[in-house]
Design an enzyme around this catalytic site. Structure first.
Site, mmCIF file in Angstrom:
data_model
loop_
_atom_site.group_PDB
_atom_site.id
_atom_site.type_symbol
_atom_site.label_atom_id
_atom_site.label_comp_id
_atom_site.label_asym_id
_atom_site.label_seq_id
_atom_site.Cartn_x
_atom_site.Cartn_y
_atom_site.Cartn_z
ATOM 1 N N ASN A 112 0.840 -1.202 0.000
ATOM 2 C CA ASN A 112 0.000 0.000 0.000
ATOM 3 C C ASN A 112 0.873 1.249 0.000
ATOM 4 O O ASN A 112 0.384 2.353 0.199
ATOM 5 C CB ASN A 112 -0.931 0.022 1.221
ATOM 6 N N HIS A 139 4.280 5.502 -2.916
ATOM 7 C CA HIS A 139 5.475 5.800 -3.730
ATOM 8 C C HIS A 139 5.829 4.582 -4.593
ATOM 9 O O HIS A 139 6.093 4.706 -5.784
ATOM 10 C CB HIS A 139 6.671 6.137 -2.842
ATOM 11 N N ASP A 161 10.684 -6.627 -1.344
ATOM 12 C CA ASP A 161 11.319 -6.128 -0.143
ATOM 13 C C ASP A 161 12.641 -5.507 -0.575
ATOM 14 O O ASP A 161 13.309 -6.024 -1.465
ATOM 15 C CB ASP A 161 11.537 -7.252 0.876
ATOM 16 N N GLY A 185 12.271 7.592 1.891
ATOM 17 C CA GLY A 185 13.281 6.774 2.560
ATOM 18 C C GLY A 185 14.660 7.424 2.557
ATOM 19 O O GLY A 185 14.827 8.585 2.907
ATOM 20 N N TYR A 186 15.656 6.667 2.088
ATOM 21 C CA TYR A 186 17.045 7.116 2.114
ATOM 22 C C TYR A 186 17.440 7.878 0.838
ATOM 23 O O TYR A 186 18.626 8.145 0.626
ATOM 24 C CB TYR A 186 17.981 5.906 2.288
ATOM 25 N N LYS A 218 15.159 8.428 -11.638
ATOM 26 C CA LYS A 218 15.299 7.299 -10.700
ATOM 27 C C LYS A 218 14.638 6.039 -11.272
ATOM 28 O O LYS A 218 15.185 4.941 -11.182
ATOM 29 C CB LYS A 218 14.671 7.670 -9.354
HETATM 30 P P1 IMP Z 1 10.492 -1.764 1.403
HETATM 31 O O1 IMP Z 1 10.827 -3.165 1.680
HETATM 32 O O2 IMP Z 1 10.419 -1.476 -0.055
HETATM 33 O O3 IMP Z 1 9.300 -1.279 2.168
HETATM 34 O O4 IMP Z 1 11.722 -0.875 1.879
HETATM 35 C C1 IMP Z 1 12.162 -0.857 3.218
HETATM 36 C C2 IMP Z 1 12.758 0.473 3.496
HETATM 37 O O5 IMP Z 1 13.897 0.697 2.647
HETATM 38 C C3 IMP Z 1 11.834 1.661 3.233
HETATM 39 O O6 IMP Z 1 11.037 1.947 4.357
HETATM 40 C C4 IMP Z 1 12.822 2.768 2.956
HETATM 41 O O7 IMP Z 1 13.322 3.294 4.155
HETATM 42 C C5 IMP Z 1 13.945 2.039 2.247
HETATM 43 N N1 IMP Z 1 13.762 2.113 0.780
HETATM 44 C C6 IMP Z 1 13.201 1.184 -0.030
HETATM 45 N N2 IMP Z 1 13.222 1.588 -1.308
HETATM 46 C C7 IMP Z 1 13.796 2.805 -1.300
HETATM 47 C C8 IMP Z 1 14.084 3.748 -2.332
HETATM 48 O O8 IMP Z 1 13.814 3.565 -3.521
HETATM 49 N N3 IMP Z 1 14.670 4.896 -1.933
HETATM 50 C C9 IMP Z 1 14.980 5.164 -0.637
HETATM 51 N N4 IMP Z 1 14.730 4.317 0.347
HETATM 52 C C10 IMP Z 1 14.135 3.149 0.031
#
Ligand code: IMP
Length: 223
Positions: A39, A42, A99, A180-181, A202
């Protein structure tokens, strides 16, 4: 006659049918729709932009799924599988889950699978970046990579796709786009952070874009 009615009642009161019937966009009859077990708006818009001409992505909200899906595995592959299995078991639909982790060489791969919760359970991007910058300090080795693993469950089969982008951790955050980062990650070959480059650039090079590209190639060649 009685049997026919019985079949009808079973079909109509089957919870899986009700869930799908409640969706205007049924995923039963179209091969071009697939559930993305997220959900995160982004991620949805990034992945929708990449898959747009080929597939319609159904989010968890559109599936009426508001469950807190466990992400308790110790690897990216494990978490992506947990999420995809959860949705597949509950809704019997083709789906994929991802993930992602930021892996910093000088921190032995941290924050990795704990990227979202690095500075605590709140998934506070600013706090996560601050903790990473503090832990890295003035270390001259600032090499890092973003790695995304996608698990697809389709026709009962499970497939994995990985996307990785190398880069460096900036000394200070810059840029306002993304999440995120993004403000502290400078991809190799660029001198701006993901948050400065913007989503168009990106989406051409990111870890998620590369993993999704592999997913799309697979879907196209196997449907
Ligand atoms: P997720 O598994 O995609 O939810 O990513 C876990 C965490 O990694 C996120 O909460 C962000 O902090 C970081 N993250 C994932 N993808 C990105 C990205 O494309 N840019 C910056 N941070 C990211």
């Amino acid at each position: 006659m009685f049997l026919k009615h019985l079949q009808y009642l079973f079909f109509v009161y089957n919870p899986k049918f009700i869930i799908f019937a409640n969706q205007r966009k049924s995923i039963i009859y179209s091969m071009k729709k697939i559930v993305f077990a997220t959900n995160n708006s982004h991620k949805l818009s990034e992945v929708r932009a990449i898959l747009a001409p080929c597939y319609e992505i159904i989010s968890l909200a559109e599936l009426n799924c508001f469950d807190d899906i466990p992400e308790t595995a110790l690897t990216l592959e494990g978490n992506a599988l947990l999420k995809a299995n959860y949705i597949h078991d509950k809704y019997s639909c083709d789906c994929f889950a991802d993930d992602t982790g930021l892996e910093v060489e000088a921190l032995n791969g941290e924050p990795g699978v704990y990227s979202a919760r690095y500075a605590g359970d709140a998934n506070d991007a600013k706090a996560n970046m601050q903790k990473l910058l503090t832990n890295l300090g003035n270390n001259s080795n600032r090499k890092a990579c973003f790695r995304t693993v996608i698990t697809l469950i389709i026709n009962g089969e499970t497939k994995y796709f990985e996307g990785k982008i190398d880069g460096e951790i900036a000394k200070t955050p810059s840029g306002t786009v993304g999440f995120g980062y993004d403000p502290i990650f400078i991809p190799t070959g660029y001198n701006q952070s993901f948050a400065e480059l913007g989503s168009n650039e990106k989406n051409k090079i990111s870890h998620r874009a590369l993993a999704v590209k592999k997913l799309v190639e697979y879907l196209k060649s196997n449907q």
